[in-house]
Structure formats: C-alpha cells, structure tokens
Design a protein around this motif. Structure first.
Motif, mmCIF file in Angstrom:
data_model
loop_
_atom_site.group_PDB
_atom_site.id
_atom_site.type_symbol
_atom_site.label_atom_id
_atom_site.label_comp_id
_atom_site.label_asym_id
_atom_site.label_seq_id
_atom_site.Cartn_x
_atom_site.Cartn_y
_atom_site.Cartn_z
ATOM 1 N N THR A 165 42.800 35.488 42.901
ATOM 2 C CA THR A 165 43.581 35.694 41.674
ATOM 3 C C THR A 165 42.723 35.729 40.420
ATOM 4 O O THR A 165 43.179 36.164 39.357
ATOM 5 C CB THR A 165 44.642 34.574 41.545
ATOM 6 O OG1 THR A 165 45.544 34.879 40.491
ATOM 7 C CG2 THR A 165 43.993 33.222 41.279
ATOM 8 N N SER A 166 41.455 35.245 40.523
ATOM 9 C CA SER A 166 40.647 35.026 39.323
ATOM 10 C C SER A 166 40.359 36.284 38.503
ATOM 11 O O SER A 166 40.474 36.254 37.272
ATOM 12 C CB SER A 166 39.335 34.325 39.693
ATOM 13 O OG SER A 166 39.587 33.002 40.119
ATOM 14 N N PRO A 167 39.980 37.415 39.119
ATOM 15 C CA PRO A 167 39.681 38.574 38.259
ATOM 16 C C PRO A 167 40.886 39.069 37.476
ATOM 17 O O PRO A 167 40.748 39.522 36.331
ATOM 18 C CB PRO A 167 39.166 39.622 39.248
ATOM 19 C CG PRO A 167 39.598 39.163 40.590
ATOM 20 C CD PRO A 167 39.672 37.682 40.537
ATOM 21 N N GLY A 168 42.076 38.975 38.059
ATOM 22 C CA GLY A 168 43.270 39.358 37.314
ATOM 23 C C GLY A 168 43.549 38.422 36.157
ATOM 24 O O GLY A 168 43.914 38.851 35.062
ATOM 25 N N LEU A 169 43.373 37.125 36.391
ATOM 26 C CA LEU A 169 43.572 36.164 35.310
ATOM 27 C C LEU A 169 42.528 36.356 34.218
ATOM 28 O O LEU A 169 42.827 36.235 33.021
ATOM 29 C CB LEU A 169 43.508 34.735 35.848
ATOM 30 C CG LEU A 169 44.590 34.316 36.842
ATOM 31 C CD1 LEU A 169 44.453 32.841 37.183
ATOM 32 C CD2 LEU A 169 45.985 34.593 36.301
ATOM 33 N N ASN A 170 41.317 36.660 34.612
ATOM 34 C CA ASN A 170 40.282 36.928 33.611
ATOM 35 C C ASN A 170 40.634 38.143 32.764
ATOM 36 O O ASN A 170 40.386 38.168 31.551
ATOM 37 C CB ASN A 170 38.930 37.130 34.295
ATOM 38 C CG ASN A 170 38.346 35.836 34.818
ATOM 39 O OD1 ASN A 170 38.582 34.767 34.273
ATOM 40 N ND2 ASN A 170 37.586 35.920 35.901
ATOM 41 N N LEU A 171 41.217 39.147 33.402
ATOM 42 C CA LEU A 171 41.639 40.331 32.658
ATOM 43 C C LEU A 171 42.699 39.945 31.623
ATOM 44 O O LEU A 171 42.640 40.381 30.463
ATOM 45 C CB LEU A 171 42.188 41.392 33.613
ATOM 46 C CG LEU A 171 42.604 42.705 32.950
ATOM 47 C CD1 LEU A 171 41.385 43.585 32.694
ATOM 48 C CD2 LEU A 171 43.631 43.444 33.807
ATOM 49 N N VAL A 172 43.660 39.134 32.033
ATOM 50 C CA VAL A 172 44.709 38.703 31.107
ATOM 51 C C VAL A 172 44.103 37.887 29.967
ATOM 52 O O VAL A 172 44.447 38.090 28.789
ATOM 53 C CB VAL A 172 45.781 37.892 31.850
ATOM 54 C CG1 VAL A 172 46.777 37.283 30.859
ATOM 55 C CG2 VAL A 172 46.522 38.777 32.857
ATOM 56 N N GLY A 221 41.114 39.873 44.699
ATOM 57 C CA GLY A 221 39.668 39.749 44.851
ATOM 58 C C GLY A 221 38.888 40.905 44.252
ATOM 59 O O GLY A 221 37.747 41.177 44.653
ATOM 60 N N TRP A 222 39.467 41.528 43.267
ATOM 61 C CA TRP A 222 38.886 42.710 42.606
ATOM 62 C C TRP A 222 37.455 42.414 42.140
ATOM 63 O O TRP A 222 37.178 41.355 41.567
ATOM 64 C CB TRP A 222 39.781 43.037 41.424
ATOM 65 C CG TRP A 222 39.558 44.326 40.710
ATOM 66 C CD1 TRP A 222 38.917 45.436 41.150
ATOM 67 C CD2 TRP A 222 40.041 44.622 39.390
ATOM 68 N NE1 TRP A 222 38.959 46.420 40.194
ATOM 69 C CE2 TRP A 222 39.634 45.941 39.099
ATOM 70 C CE3 TRP A 222 40.762 43.921 38.425
ATOM 71 C CZ2 TRP A 222 39.937 46.569 37.895
ATOM 72 C CZ3 TRP A 222 41.065 44.542 37.229
ATOM 73 C CH2 TRP A 222 40.657 45.856 36.960
#
Length: 794
Positions: free
Chosen positions: A63-70, A294-295
């Motif tokens: 989930t981390s790369p999506g949260l980082n994007l947000v 996991g992007w």
C-alpha cells in the motif's frame, strides 16, 4: 461524474511541478523501502551487504507507494491553496509511507529531535521501524499527524467525519484501502455525508485506493466494473473522480487534476451553503485511485509476479540476508529511485524534494488537529445543584436518573452553542434513553430529506443519531481526538458491537500517555442505560451487562467504570467523567423510575469515595457487623436495601452493614488500579472474616476476579446476572437470577454462623415469598404488591 483518465488527462502541471512532485514521491518510496529493510548504509554509499539488512523483515510495502502518492499531492494542494488539512490513513499497515512523509517535511524531527533530517537521522529512522524498542509498522499514536490507529480496519471514514464536525475550516482527506472498504463499519460510514453540515462543519474527501488485492485475495471493489462502482458511490451520495494508471508522469498529472477538481467542488459547495443559503444536500466528491499494488517494487521474485499482485502486500523480498539474488534485487530496487538526486551528500532532502511541502502547522505531520489536546478547551459545566433532586430522607421519592441527566446535558449543549465543541451521539436512542431534553438546545443533525411528521431534525444539530454503533463510536472518537468533548449513549446490551473499537481507543490512550508531545484529550464517555435488569419487556436478546467485564480487562490507567445508584450520584459521576482527560469512562445507569437515596452533597462525597458504608441503612450500632450486604448498581442497591429492611424486621438482633460501590475499580488492589483500595481500606470496609453478600449489576464472577486476592475473599458471595433472561416482570428478572431481596436474606441466614437454626422460620418465609411470586405473576402479569409498592421506611 468527473472522470480523469491517466492516458488522456490534460497537463495541469508544469514540467517543473511534475519534476518536483515526482522527486518527493520517489524520496518517500525510497524511505519506505529503507524502513522495511535497512538497519545501516541508508544512502547506499557502499554496495549493499547482508549485515546492512534487518534480521527480521516486518512491514507492508504493497500500500505504501499509493499512500506516498496521496501524501505528495495533498502537500501540493495544501501549499498552493493554503489549506488547513488533516489526513486519515486507513490502510492498516501504511506506517512506512506516513513516517516517510513526516520525516521529509520535518515534522518527524520536530517531534523526535534525535531522528535528524540527515544521513544519521535516516539511519535511525530506518532501524527503529518494526524493531525492538522502535515504532510500529502501522500508523500509530507515535506517528506525527495521525489520529487513526492502523491496526484494525473499518473506522477510517467515520473518524474522518468526526474530525470534520464543527471544524468549518478543515479539509479531512481519508484514504480508504480496498480491504477496509469491505468491512461492515466502513460500509455504514459512507452515510455520514447525510449528517455533515456544509455551514458549520469541515469537508471530508474520501480517497478510495484500489490496488487490486488484500493480503491474499482480490479486493471486491477493485474488481467491480467502473460503471457499477460509480453507481455504488453515487448511491452513497458522492460524485466520483477517477485516477487510474501505472505510468508515474501520467498519474501525477491526473492526480493533481483530481485534487484540484475535488477541492474546487468542495469550495463551491461550501460557498453555496454559507453565502448563498443553499439547503440542498451536497454531493461531495470522492477520488477513486487505482494504482498497482506494490507499484515501483520488484516485478518478479523467484520467477513469480510480485508488483501488481497480492505477493507485494508485505515484504516482497523475504530472504535478503540469505539469498544473494534477493540482496541484488533489493539494491537495484532502492537505486531505481535514484537517491543521489533526492538527498545530498549529508543525507538531507534536496530542494526539489521539498518544493511541494507546506510550512509550519500546514504540514500534515504538524497539524494541531492531529494532537487535539492542544486545541481542547474546558467544557462549561453548570453547577450540579441546579439539577439535583431533593432528598428529605432516603427512598421516599423516585426519579428517572437519565432524565435528570438530560436536563444537565441540555444546558451543556446550550452553553457550547457558540463554540460548537460538544456532541451527543447514539444509535437512535436519545429519547428512548430519556435524554430528549437536549432537543431544546440542539436538534438532531440531518441533511437528508424531511417529512412533516419528523421531529427535532436540524441541519445544524449537534445530536447525532444513526443506527450503527460503529459509526457513532467512530464519529465520537474522531471528534475527541481533534480536541472536542462528547458523550455516547447506548443500550447496554448492544454497546458490545463496538468492543473492538474501544479496544483500539484504549490502546491509543495508553500509548499517548507515554508520549510527552501528545496533549491529553477529553475522555470517551459511555452512558449505558436500558440495562439488563429493566429490559424485561424486550427480553433475553436485550439483556447483557458484559461490557463492563470487557472494559475492566483493559489498561487500568485508562479505564473507569461507575454504577451510580440514583439520580444525584449519576449527576456527580457524569460531571466527573465530562471533566476528565485520557480515560474511557463507562457509566451504567437506569432510565426507569429509581429511588432517590442521597442528597447532592452526600452523592458528591460518596462518588468521590467510590465505595462506602450507608450507616442509615444498616444496623451495626457501633459494633462489628455479623454480615455485610454490599451492592453496585441501581437495581442491586434497591434489592439490598429491601433485604436490609427485611432483616431489620425479621432478625432485629442481627448486626448488618450496608456498603454501596459506585466505582467498581475500588475493589481492585491499589497496585493493580489507580482507584484500587489498599488491603487496610478494603478489610476495614468489608471485614476479613464476616460473610459478604454482594448484589452486583453484572456477571457475578467479575467481582470475584477483582477481589480474589483479598483476605476476606473466601467469605465473599456474589449475586448477579447469570445469563437467565426472558420477557417477564421487572422483579422476576432478579428472582430468576437469584439476586432478589428474599434470596439475599436467605444468603445471610445461610452464611452467618449459628443463624441457620435460629432463623429457620425466617428462611422458610423468604422461600415462600419467592414461590408466591412465581404463582402471582403467572396469574396477574404484574409483580407482587409488596414488591411493586415497596419503599424504604428506615
């Protein structure tokens, strides 16, 4: 619906903006991976070796790369528009991302000065994550900017709305993971938009993050066709904005446009309500973000696909220390973010990385709304004497305790009308629980349609009712955590629905007590009424007093349980609970007519003491008692006093002490609970060798558990609810559970040495009364006249 397709999105960003946003995102991703894996060599200034990697790999990458994007794009929109914003991070183990964002903006170092914003600090940041003596893998109280514990899913959206209520200048973004989106509490909390007042409340921007998978299975909403998902979200009252893709540049452009579109729409809706007088319920925007799980992580590991699958959920490369190929892949993964472009030779973030970051309290990790105690004001509580019921002598009059409390809460609601920082929540039971006096000061919040027959609905109301205990709890937690006050009123049997939610809140409070930078918040206060002994009309399904047991299993420093026996003691306990900080207070009180035992002055002293002798009710006459009749709760108190009266008449030579317990934790040893009694106090109150007959509101074994270490425990006999219930008369409930006055008298006779023979005739009369009761109710459908018309004549 506004749809943003990452393949066709117009370029709303300049090239410089795109470059700096991508730099921030890559830096956050790098820091997230580093936290999961590294304990040394944070900037990769030398080739990665096994000893640079943690021996136990714990954390969640998926989930981390999506949260980082947000985080990156919230930074941008906050900075460019000077917004006051808070974010609720729903995905359970997104800790690496939120910590990374906080460290980059400087709020982490501001909170923890030893975690400096340089290479040395980065090394400490990495090592502490999911490491003994470090910080948890999820967003937790230790995380600056957080008010939402990531350890359990389902409550993010209700917390977000709770934070937004009465915060008109606040934007609350709420990231909802696609796993969380499948939970019942989250599904119900979508309806919170029907309670959000666009005039007096802030705005909530849900961001539904669909990355396709949970731990091991596809996510339901991620597999819905887009038109079907849109119908669902529109049905909830939202206007979806879609961002989909895996090309970073395109996603950045689309996400920037989506955020701008959402904020513009929110601003327009608020302006229409606040300036133009619009009364139509707004359709608030929701962003649907679809990016691979996991992007930017490893595409394949050991020949199996990882990026974009459930295999990226936790640690994509699990054997790094022992498998050279995994070590090589980890180094390549970390270097793919080009850390030399992101951090200077000292490990400090370069200017491009920080270009989008807001300043001061606008930073997500520094907002005071996430440290609500900084904003908390004292609640203006009126003098209790204004509401006290007159008590010329004990047991001569009756009042409905919660109705009396309702008068006080009405004035609290009125006193906070201008500042709007007190709310009463409950699942459709405010009037049922006799608190309807509050409607004179504030109606029930409601933004949906109304009919002529409706009563007390108010677009600007601060009484919150929805038949979802989860949503009520989430609203109130979010409200308290952002610096306000409140009370949760609920039927006793059904408060169990929020057992796991209160667990998390208690854990939060216990942790924050050890964080000096977290300011104390107002306590979470429960009023449990319509309780087990007066649910005779609703029956067995509504009879369960076990929430108290659940609470008293939790951290003693954070939990308090009160059982006031009458109206004045309820007022005193409620006043104390509403003034308190950092507790979960559970108050169990009846709504049915109840005898008044204590004056207001006596009630205050008795509640402050927590447990004490009612001399006027006993027959000690200055000597040691032959037996102790103890009670906790309104119905048990009545039965104990009726038993004491019977003993006075039937066995006048017997010395009886009556003890009432308001604060149930007083029974614990002092070393086990801050309110516990010393052995000296306990033995003086209950004696060490005399029989103690204890009538308790709930399950009797709880009292044994609390008192098992006391010297007199072998002489303690507890009566309470034994899970025997039905639809019957009020008195039959206590008879069925052997807590009635006649049974209590028999218990005294059975346990006072030598009394069994001397008082055999009295015991027989008590047994006969119980038998007569059974026959009477089956013929008449009401309780015996001597029970129904009983009053204290001491």
């Amino acid at each position: 619906m506004t749809s943003v397709d990452t393949q066709q999105a117009p370029a709303s960003l300049t090239e410089d903006e795109l470059r700096t946003l991508d730099a921030h995102w890559r830096a956050a991703n790098y820091l997230s991976v580093g936290q999961i894996y590294l304990m040394a060599n944070p900037l990769l200034t030398e080739p990665l070796r096994p000893e640079h990697v943690k021996p136990r790999l714990l954390g969640h990458w998926g989930t981390s790369p999506g949260l980082n994007l947000v985080y990156t794009h919230l930074n941008r929109v906050i900075r460019t528009r000077d917004l006051d914003a808070l974010c609720i991070w729903g995905p359970g183990h997104g800790g690496p991302a939120v910590v990374a964002g906080s460290w980059l903006e400087g709020s982490y170092t501001q909170t923890y000065p030893d975690i400096t914003r340089d290479a040395a600090g980065m090394a400490r940041l990495f090592k502490q994550f999911s490491f003994p003596g470090g910080v948890p893998s999820h967003v937790a109280p230790e995380t600056p900017g957080s008010i939402h514990e990531g350890g359990e899913l389902g409550y993010a959206l209700s917390h977000a709305y709770g934070a937004a209520f009465d915060n008109p200048g606040l934007l609350v973004a709420c990231v909802i993971g696609d796993g969380e989106a499948e939970t019942g509490p989250l599904a119900a909390s979508w309806h919170s938009d029907k309670f959000l007042d666009p005039v007096h409340d802030g705005a909530v921007l849900p961001i539904l993050h669909l990355n396709g998978y949970k731990i091991a299975n596809p996510a339901v909403l991620a597999r819905l066709p887009e038109p079907e998902l849109d119908e669902l979200l529109k049905g909830y009252g939202h206007d979806p904005i879609h961002v989909t893709g895996d090309d970073p540049a395109a996603v950045h452009r689309a996400m920037a446009q989506a955020m701008d579109t959402a904020v513009d729409r929110i601003t327009a809706l608020q302006r229409a309500a606040r300036e133009d007088g619009a009364t139509e319920r707004p359709r608030w925007p929701v962003i649907v973000l679809r990016t691979p799980k996991g992007w930017t992580g490893p595409g394949h590991v050991d020949g199996l696909p990882v990026e974009g699958t459930w295999r990226s959920h936790q640690v994509p490369l699990s054997a790094v220390r022992d498998t050279p190929e995994h070590l090589r892949q980890l180094e390549a993964w970390l270097r793919s973010y080009r850390p030399e472009e992101l951090f200077d030779e000292h490990g400090r973030p370069r200017p491009d990385v920080l270009a989008c970051v807001p300043d001061g309290p606008r930073r997500l990790g520094a907002t005071p709304h996430a440290n609500g105690g900084l904003l908390l004001r004292e609640l203006p509580l009126p003098s209790l004497e204004r509401y006290a019921v007159p008590v010329d002598k004990p047991g001569a009059t009756l009042h409905e305790p919660t109705r009396v409390l309702g008068d006080m809460l009405q004035d609290v609601m009125r006193a906070t009308a201008g500042r709007r920082d007190f709310r009463l929540v409950g699942p459709d039971e405010t009037a049922s629980n006799r608190l309807q006096a509050v409607y004179a000061a504030s109606g029930k919040a409601w933004q949906a349609g109304t009919l002529d027959v409706d009563e007390h609905l108010d677009r600007h109301g601060r009484v919150m009712e929805i038949l979802s205990e989860h949503t009520c709890q989430g609203w109130l937690e979010g409200y308290l955590l952002t610096g306000r006050h409140g009370l949760f009123s609920c039927y006793e049997a059904f408060v169990h629905i929020v057992d796991s939610m209160v667990n998390q809140h208690i854990k939060w409070l216990r942790t924050t007590r050890r964080l000096p930078w977290r300011a104390p918040i107002a306590s979470l206060n429960y009023l449990l009424t319509s309780h087990v002994w007066r649910q005779d009309h609703n029956g067995f399904s509504h009879q369960d007093p076990g929430f108290v047991d659940h609470i008293l299993n939790k951290s003693p420093e954070a939990v308090r349980v009160y059982l006031p026996p009458d109206a004045n003691t309820l007022l005193s306990v409620a006043d104390h609970a509403l003034r308190s900080r950092d507790y979960v207070n559970v108050i169990v009180a009846g709504k049915q007519p109840c005898f008044d035992w204590l004056t207001m002055e006596q009630a205050k002293v008795h509640c402050a003491r927590g447990a004490g002798i009612w001399e006027w009710a006993g027959t000690e006459n200055g000597g040691a008692p032959d037996a102790v009749l103890a009670c906790a709760g309104d119905v048990p108190t009545q039965e104990v006093l009726a038993a004491a009266q019977l003993l006075r008449g039937q066995l006048p030579e017997l010395s009886v002490r009556v003890v009432n317990v308001v604060d149930i934790a007083r029974l614990l040893p002092g070393e086990e609970h801050p309110h516990g009694m010393s052995d000296f106090e306990y033995d003086g109150l209950f004696t060490t060798d005399k029989p103690v007959i204890f009538a308790y509101h709930g399950y009797p074994w709880l009292i044994h558990r609390l008192a098992y270490r006391r010297t007199g425990h072998p002489h303690l006999h507890v009566r309470g609810y034994k899970e025997i219930g039905t639809t019957t008369t009020p008195f039959d409930m206590v008879v069925r559970n052997d807590m009635d006055r006649y049974r209590l008298v028999m218990d005294v006779i059975d346990r006072v040495p030598g009394l069994a023979v001397r008082a055999a005739a009295v015991r027989q009369r008590m047994e006969d009364a119980r038998l007569r009761h059974h026959e009477w109710i089956r013929v008449h459908g009401t309780d015996l006249p001597e029970v129904a018309d009983w009053s204290w004549d001491g």
